[in-house]
Design an enzyme around this catalytic site. Structure first.
Site, PDB file in Angstrom:
ATOM      1  N   GLY A   1       5.342   2.424   3.600  1.00 29.21           N
ATOM      2  CA  GLY A   1       5.395   2.835   2.195  1.00 29.21           C
ATOM      3  C   GLY A   1       4.077   2.485   1.526  1.00 29.21           C
ATOM      4  O   GLY A   1       3.407   1.518   1.910  1.00 29.21           O
ATOM      5  N   THR A   2       3.694   3.261   0.547  1.00 25.70           N
ATOM      6  CA  THR A   2       2.341   3.092   0.006  1.00 25.70           C
ATOM      7  C   THR A   2       2.206   1.952  -1.007  1.00 25.70           C
ATOM      8  O   THR A   2       1.100   1.509  -1.295  1.00 25.70           O
ATOM      9  CB  THR A   2       1.867   4.407  -0.656  1.00 25.70           C
ATOM     10  OG1 THR A   2       2.853   4.832  -1.589  1.00 25.70           O
ATOM     11  CG2 THR A   2       1.632   5.485   0.375  1.00 25.70           C
TER      12      THR A   2
END
Ligand code: GLN
Length: 275
Positions: free
Chosen positions: A37-38
């Site tokens: 996930g960023t």
């Protein structure tokens, strides 16, 4: 693990770091791609940059658009990550992050925009290169030590020291800082205003915490530039450490690992200039 990256934590980092080291030690593994996930990609990237003991490529990749979106970026980012992790050019460059056809260094990359495709940047210093036409092109490299050139060994660790972040703002009070220290923080990152300035209201609590052995690192909430020693505070007198160019969340990673080795603030300061 399959978690949203806002739920990333120290235990998961230790598990991931050990798994990466175990896999890279195998002769049939040339490189590793980690999908992530960023939101906290920049923290995981710097953590691995400091604890992976191999020069083989480790590439972390994410996507800004969901897979159901028009022009989702996941497929191209993943394709780029796999080719980068399998490339000779990526060997010895430390842990890399790629999205949006660009390659950034794990130490330096940060999320700069909540939503756009070009969110991952290395402010001012610049990204390392491009991926274009299924080929990585490198133009620069971080001069800071990483992977095999750091002293951090997590293979026998099952816990990381408690380090918390205190955010600076006008009209700041020491309530959060005091609570972290009371809860057993061994280190505090102070994300100060400007070049790491300290509000008068928190100096007594920071000084008190330092006397109790808590290591204090002055970082900045600005996100670019150096927090220099003895600049906005008398660090020699206060026995504080400065974060150099590391933002608060990255300074937290380095301080946790530093505290697994030493509590000597001179040695820790050296690490902030070296890694
Ligand atoms: N764009 C994304 O990466 C999804 C964000 C999500 N909150 C995460 O970091 O896991």
């Amino acid at each position: 693990m399959q978690i949203a990256s806002e739920n990333m934590n120290n235990d998961a980092w230790l598990k991931l770091g050990k798994r990466v080291n175990t896999l890279l030690a195998q002769s049939d593994v040339d490189g590793i791609v980690i999908t992530h996930g960023t939101d906290t990609i920049e923290e995981t990237a710097y953590f691995l940059d400091l604890v992976v003991k191999s020069k083989k490529p480790v590439v972390i990749v994410g996507a800004m658009r969901p897979s159901t979106a028009i022009s989702a970026d996941g497929p191209i980012n993943l394709y780029n990550a796999v080719l980068l992790a399998g490339s000779k050019e990526a060997i010895g460059k430390g842990v890399l992050v790629t999205l949006n056809d660009q390659i950034n260094a794990g130490r330096e990359v940060t999320k700069t925009n909540t939503s756009t495709l070009d969110t991952f940047k290395t402010p001012e210093l610049g990204f390392l290169g491009y991926i274009q036409g299924s080929k990585p092109y490198f133009y620069r490299q971080s001069t800071r030590k990483n992977t095999v050139d750091t002293p951090f060994d997590i293979m026998n660790l099952d816990k990381l020291p408690q380090v918390d972040i205190v955010y600076g703002y006008a009209n700041m009070n020491p309530i959060a800082l005091n609570a972290f220290v009371a809860a057993g923080a061994q280190g505090i990152i102070h994300a100060g205003v400007g070049d790491g300035s300290l509000n008068n209201t928190v100096v007594p609590s920071l000084t008190e915490a330092r006397k109790k052995g808590v290591v204090i690192v002055r970082s900045s909430r600005v996100g670019q530039g150096i927090v220099a020693r003895n600049g906005e505070a008398d660090d020699d007198k206060l026995d504080f450490v400065v974060s150099d160019t590391l933002n608060a969340q990255k300074a937290r990673i380095l301080l946790m690992l530093a505290l697994t080795k030493t509590t000597d603030t001179k040695e820790i300061q050296k690490m902030f200039w070296e890694y």
